[in-house]
Design a protein around this motif. Structure first.
Motif, short mmCIF file in Angstrom:
data_model
loop_
_atom_site.label_atom_id
_atom_site.label_comp_id
_atom_site.label_asym_id
_atom_site.label_seq_id
_atom_site.Cartn_x
_atom_site.Cartn_y
_atom_site.Cartn_z
N CYS A 144 -14.08 11.98 -5.25
CA CYS A 144 -15.23 11.78 -6.14
C CYS A 144 -14.83 11.60 -7.61
O CYS A 144 -15.59 11.02 -8.39
N PHE A 149 -19.56 9.07 -7.93
CA PHE A 149 -19.93 10.40 -7.45
C PHE A 149 -19.20 11.51 -8.21
O PHE A 149 -19.06 12.62 -7.71
N TYR A 152 -20.14 15.31 -8.33
CA TYR A 152 -19.80 16.28 -7.30
C TYR A 152 -18.44 16.91 -7.58
O TYR A 152 -18.23 18.09 -7.29
N SER A 204 -21.66 9.34 -0.26
CA SER A 204 -20.66 10.04 -1.08
C SER A 204 -19.52 10.69 -0.30
O SER A 204 -18.56 11.16 -0.90
N LYS A 313 -28.79 14.00 -2.37
CA LYS A 313 -27.52 14.67 -2.69
C LYS A 313 -27.78 16.00 -3.37
O LYS A 313 -28.56 16.12 -4.25
#
Length: 313
Positions: A144, A149, A152, A204, A313
């Motif tokens: 990530c 992403f 995260y 993701s 998410k």
């Protein structure tokens, strides 16, 4: 009736919130422990699980287990494990639970936690269903860190007190909070692990997390080679080297099954989709599992209520 409750959590003697559903029948009924996604808590995402529990007349608890995974108390910590243990205990005291049919399910962050609890407390569960799960926290952090992403990766650093690529202490925390560290303990219970083939591209969590979790539970002869996993991750296709005979499971709403393999007490399914949870398919499989009996790996029936989550998410 769906309601919000609080229950006692022994680790810090606090009262923690959960969404609760009581089955209508008076006789012992199955219990579904359903887990929220990475960034949500008990206030969002329970509706699909409640729908399948109403349909099947199951009890349900959807605990907060310390909320979004961006604090040290969340993200697979000992607080999380203890809170979920206590959620099961609360339900067994509060409603008439069939002790032979206690199920655990989750997608994304809930998939991560489902696999973690499968490994850390396999004695609690009849069967576990995990969808688009994160199985290795440090690996997901790396994946990530330089993508869209990145938030995260930031959550992981907040939860684990640092960057695991730079801090040995943070790396140890990631290891303790990762299903890959514990899953071997779950060899005695049925574990079903599924993900969409496009996850990691449209979603993701790269599909490598699902393959690597399966490999821990599978017999050596049934494990997926690293080069084949890399091929799927990079190309969103199943390589020719892998058996592609299985093509249908009616409970998956007509989605193509690109790859499926069962070994020992574990099964992997790679289906047409991205970062998806199919609650009906999960419930169909869980409903066939009874403690003390061999796992039932047969395909499910068609979904008439059309529950299909593109996970938040």
């Amino acid at each position: 009736m769906i309601s919000e409750v609080t229950y006692f959590c022994k680790i810090d003697r606090s009262m923690q919130p959960a969404i609760f559903y009581r089955a209508k029948a008076d006789e012992p009924r199955p219990l579904l422990v359903a887990l929220h996604t990475w960034s949500y808590d008990h206030s969002g995402g329970y509706e699909e699980y409640a729908g399948v529990c109403k349909t099947n007349d199951w009890h349900m608890i959807f605990p907060k287990f310390r909320g979004p995974n961006n604090t040290p108390e969340a993200c697979g910590s000992d607080f999380v494990v203890s809170d979920i243990e206590d959620a099961v205990a609360y339900m067994k005291k509060t409603v008439n639970v069939d002790p032979n049919r206690v199920y655990l399910v989750g997608g994304s962050g809930g998939g991560h936690c489902s696999l973690l609890l499968a490994g850390r407390r396999p004695d609690l569960w009849t069967a576990v269903s995990a969808w688009c799960a994160i199985s290795d926290i440090a690996a997901w952090h790396r994946q990530c860190k330089t993508t869209r992403f990145v938030r995260y990766a930031e959550h992981i650093e907040q939860a684990c007190s640092g960057d695991p690529q730079k801090s040995a202490a943070a790396a140890r925390e990631c290891l303790l909070r990762s299903p890959v560290s514990w899953l071997a303990n779950a060899a005695g219970i049925p574990v079903d692990i599924s993900t969409g083939i496009h996850d990691g591209h449209t979603g993701s969590v790269p599909v490598s997390h699902t393959f690597n979790a399966f490999n821990i539970l599978a017999a050596e002869k049934d494990r997926i080679a690293a080069e084949d996993i890399d091929f799927v991750v990079q190309n969103e296709l199943i390589p020719p080297a892998l058996d592609k005979k299985y093509r249908q499971d009616s409970s998956f709403d007509g989605r193509k099954i690109h790859f499926r393999r069962q070994s020992a007490n574990a099964r992997i399914t790679i289906f047409e989709g991205g970062h998806n949870l199919l609650p009906f398919a999960a419930a169909q499989w869980l409903a066939k599992q009874v403690k003390g009996k061999n796992a039932d790996w047969s395909a499910g029936k068609p979904n008439r209520i059309k529950l299909d989550s593109e996970l938040r998410k």
